[in-house]
Design an enzyme around this catalytic site. Sequence first.
Site, PDB file in Angstrom:
ATOM      1  N   HIS A   1      28.553  25.576  48.598  1.00 43.14           N
ATOM      2  CA  HIS A   1      28.408  26.093  47.238  1.00 43.14           C
ATOM      3  C   HIS A   1      27.259  27.087  47.216  1.00 43.14           C
ATOM      4  CE1 HIS A   1      27.863  26.119  42.862  1.00 43.14           C
ATOM      5  NE2 HIS A   1      29.117  25.715  42.823  1.00 43.14           N
TER       6      HIS A   1
ATOM      7  N   ASP B   1      35.430  20.680  43.715  1.00 47.05           N
ATOM      8  CA  ASP B   1      36.853  20.883  44.031  1.00 47.05           C
ATOM      9  C   ASP B   1      37.386  19.865  45.028  1.00 47.05           C
ATOM     10  OD1 ASP B   1      37.145  22.959  42.300  1.00 47.05           O
ATOM     11  OD2 ASP B   1      36.796  24.522  43.780  1.00 47.05           O
TER      12      ASP B   1
HETATM   13  N1  ACO Z   1      33.342  25.380  55.812  1.00 42.96           N
HETATM   14  C1  ACO Z   1      32.771  25.821  56.942  1.00 42.96           C
HETATM   15  N2  ACO Z   1      31.698  26.622  56.965  1.00 42.96           N
HETATM   16  C2  ACO Z   1      31.176  26.989  55.776  1.00 42.96           C
HETATM   17  C3  ACO Z   1      31.697  26.529  54.560  1.00 42.96           C
HETATM   18  C4  ACO Z   1      32.819  25.702  54.621  1.00 42.96           C
HETATM   19  N3  ACO Z   1      33.385  25.267  53.493  1.00 42.96           N
HETATM   20  N4  ACO Z   1      30.953  27.021  53.545  1.00 42.96           N
HETATM   21  C5  ACO Z   1      29.981  27.759  54.089  1.00 42.96           C
HETATM   22  N5  ACO Z   1      30.119  27.734  55.449  1.00 42.96           N
HETATM   23  C6  ACO Z   1      29.259  28.399  56.397  1.00 42.96           C
HETATM   24  C7  ACO Z   1      29.282  29.901  56.141  1.00 42.96           C
HETATM   25  O1  ACO Z   1      30.321  30.518  56.896  1.00 42.96           O
HETATM   26  C8  ACO Z   1      27.916  30.292  56.601  1.00 42.96           C
HETATM   27  O2  ACO Z   1      27.913  30.355  58.013  1.00 42.96           O
HETATM   28  P1  ACO Z   1      27.236  31.592  58.749  1.00 42.96           P
HETATM   29  O3  ACO Z   1      25.797  31.558  58.280  1.00 42.96           O
HETATM   30  O4  ACO Z   1      27.435  31.291  60.178  1.00 42.96           O
HETATM   31  O5  ACO Z   1      27.971  32.793  58.258  1.00 42.96           O
HETATM   32  C9  ACO Z   1      27.047  29.112  56.235  1.00 42.96           C
HETATM   33  O6  ACO Z   1      27.924  27.995  56.138  1.00 42.96           O
HETATM   34  C10 ACO Z   1      26.296  29.275  54.970  1.00 42.96           C
HETATM   35  O7  ACO Z   1      27.176  29.652  53.943  1.00 42.96           O
HETATM   36  P2  ACO Z   1      26.563  29.946  52.532  1.00 42.96           P
HETATM   37  O8  ACO Z   1      25.762  31.186  52.608  1.00 42.96           O
HETATM   38  O9  ACO Z   1      25.883  28.715  52.079  1.00 42.96           O
HETATM   39  O10 ACO Z   1      27.837  30.171  51.614  1.00 42.96           O
HETATM   40  P3  ACO Z   1      28.019  31.154  50.399  1.00 42.96           P
HETATM   41  O11 ACO Z   1      27.068  30.845  49.304  1.00 42.96           O
HETATM   42  O12 ACO Z   1      28.050  32.586  50.830  1.00 42.96           O
HETATM   43  O13 ACO Z   1      29.506  30.800  49.954  1.00 42.96           O
HETATM   44  C11 ACO Z   1      31.215  29.331  49.267  1.00 42.96           C
HETATM   45  C12 ACO Z   1      29.748  29.676  49.141  1.00 42.96           C
HETATM   46  C13 ACO Z   1      32.083  30.583  49.022  1.00 42.96           C
HETATM   47  C14 ACO Z   1      31.567  28.303  48.208  1.00 42.96           C
HETATM   48  C15 ACO Z   1      31.492  28.782  50.663  1.00 42.96           C
HETATM   49  O14 ACO Z   1      30.712  27.634  50.873  1.00 42.96           O
HETATM   50  C16 ACO Z   1      32.958  28.474  50.893  1.00 42.96           C
HETATM   51  O15 ACO Z   1      33.721  29.378  51.256  1.00 42.96           O
HETATM   52  N6  ACO Z   1      33.396  27.192  50.672  1.00 42.96           N
HETATM   53  C17 ACO Z   1      34.785  26.845  50.803  1.00 42.96           C
HETATM   54  C18 ACO Z   1      35.566  27.251  49.542  1.00 42.96           C
HETATM   55  C19 ACO Z   1      35.206  26.364  48.365  1.00 42.96           C
HETATM   56  O16 ACO Z   1      35.157  25.154  48.460  1.00 42.96           O
HETATM   57  N7  ACO Z   1      35.015  27.020  47.199  1.00 42.96           N
HETATM   58  C20 ACO Z   1      34.709  26.310  45.961  1.00 42.96           C
HETATM   59  C21 ACO Z   1      33.358  26.716  45.459  1.00 42.96           C
HETATM   60  S1  ACO Z   1      32.878  25.693  44.126  1.00 42.96           S
HETATM   61  C22 ACO Z   1      33.708  26.206  42.806  1.00 42.96           C
HETATM   62  O17 ACO Z   1      34.256  27.268  42.722  1.00 42.96           O
HETATM   63  C23 ACO Z   1      33.807  25.211  41.644  1.00 42.96           C
END
Ligand code: ACO
Length: 400
Positions: free
Chosen positions: A286, A334
């Site tokens: 998130h 979610d």
């Molecule tokens: N699975 C695996 N790896 C992940 C996930 C995940 N669900 N989420 C983040 N990461 C990784 C990223 O790729 C990143 O890796 P990197 O540094 O090697 O590139 C690292 O963890 C850090 O990511 P963040 O910077 O914390 O994520 P960001 O804030 O940019 O994105 C997001 C947040 C879009 C929600 C992301 O976590 C994601 O894609 N999650 C899956 C989709 C999801 O569940 N969305 C619902 C959001 S909540 C809502 O809408 C109510």
Amino acid sequence: MAKRIEVECKYEEGPLGRYIIVPKGLYNVVPDTTTISGVDPTGQHTIYRGYTIADIGEHASFYEAAHLFLYGHLPCEDELREIKRKIDTYRAQVPEKVFDALKLAAKTHPMYYGSYAVTLLGQYYAPEWRFDDDFLYEHALRLIAAIPVVFTAGWHLAHNGTFIRPDPNLDHAKDALRMIIGRMPSDLEARAFESSLVLYMDHGFNASTFTVRVIASTLSDMYSAIAGGIGALKGPLHGGANEKAMQMLLEAKEQAEKAGKPLEEYIEEYLLQKLARKEKIMGFGHRVYKIHDPRTDVAAKFIKQLPDGEFWLKVLKKAEEVMWREKKLPANIDFYTGVLYYQLGIPIPMYTPIFAMGRIVGWTSHYIEQVKNNKIIRPTEKYVGPTGLKYVPLEERCKK
Ligand code: ACO
């Protein structure tokens, strides 16, 4: 305490003056203030107009929470009666022509039905847009009321050629759930569903709300702004994640059954395989909650009371344990609502429309806040492409 996120901001001279180069994805960028919702100073809770999201999510009815968002305070009895009367009445007043138009829609993802129907509602309800209070609040309530009707009508028309009409004598959330599942829900089912709508109602400047605010900032109408918000919410990195998370759990369940293993054990193997393939695990991570999403606690209380609740909670907890150990990522709402809606017998493609049935309250509140203190949202790009190219006539271009 919340995990600190350090991002860098740079300054550069640009053709229009001093440029602020902000992090990609607008990480930690604050484009405006709001009194609607946001992260509290500890960084651990989202605040709904002064209350924690978990407090309102667990205790407030849909009407109470909608009143809190739109008017800034929890309603007194007469205010509650009035907002309920309006939402219930408007739910039954969706123009017949909108249903006629939905009959023409293709059998596709139901999020399309929402954006399509909302632009039609705008044409019928408010061909001339205004910005006075009475008008803005009236249309916010009309939108809040109509959203479950148009999504469910679109879904049932595409699949069964018919649809379930709203019943203004039922509570909004119960009626929305009845229209989705095609039977009268129990009080527990209706309350679990209602609580999920309240948990989804708002969340600061999330992607869909920010989209709504950008459109509002051009002084476009509320219906156009909401259609844009629905488009942003559809994406799997935002609202679309609840569907993907449940599809993933069902895939894991099928594999576990084939392997003759209990899902609450097999889920670890399943997630590790996905992580090894560098796949995203939907329902985890998130932008704001880096340690824990408090909305999951409220959803868990309802999951526990619904069919197979203990089983699903064991699976969810195991998955959270694995993801925290491997990636330091918490589950988001979610991941939990996916299971909750599955327990309620809701078809998976309707999960994201349900998110919109809650978030419409936040979107309309943000629209109003934006237009009341407006400045067009228009950032400046840093152009890094070529310059100095000269137009070449077609006959001289691409010569071999
Ligand atoms: N699975 C695996 N790896 C992940 C996930 C995940 N669900 N989420 C983040 N990461 C990784 C990223 O790729 C990143 O890796 P990197 O540094 O090697 O590139 C690292 O963890 C850090 O990511 P963040 O910077 O914390 O994520 P960001 O804030 O940019 O994105 C997001 C947040 C879009 C929600 C992301 O976590 C994601 O894609 N999650 C899956 C989709 C999801 O569940 N969305 C619902 C959001 S909540 C809502 O809408 C109510």
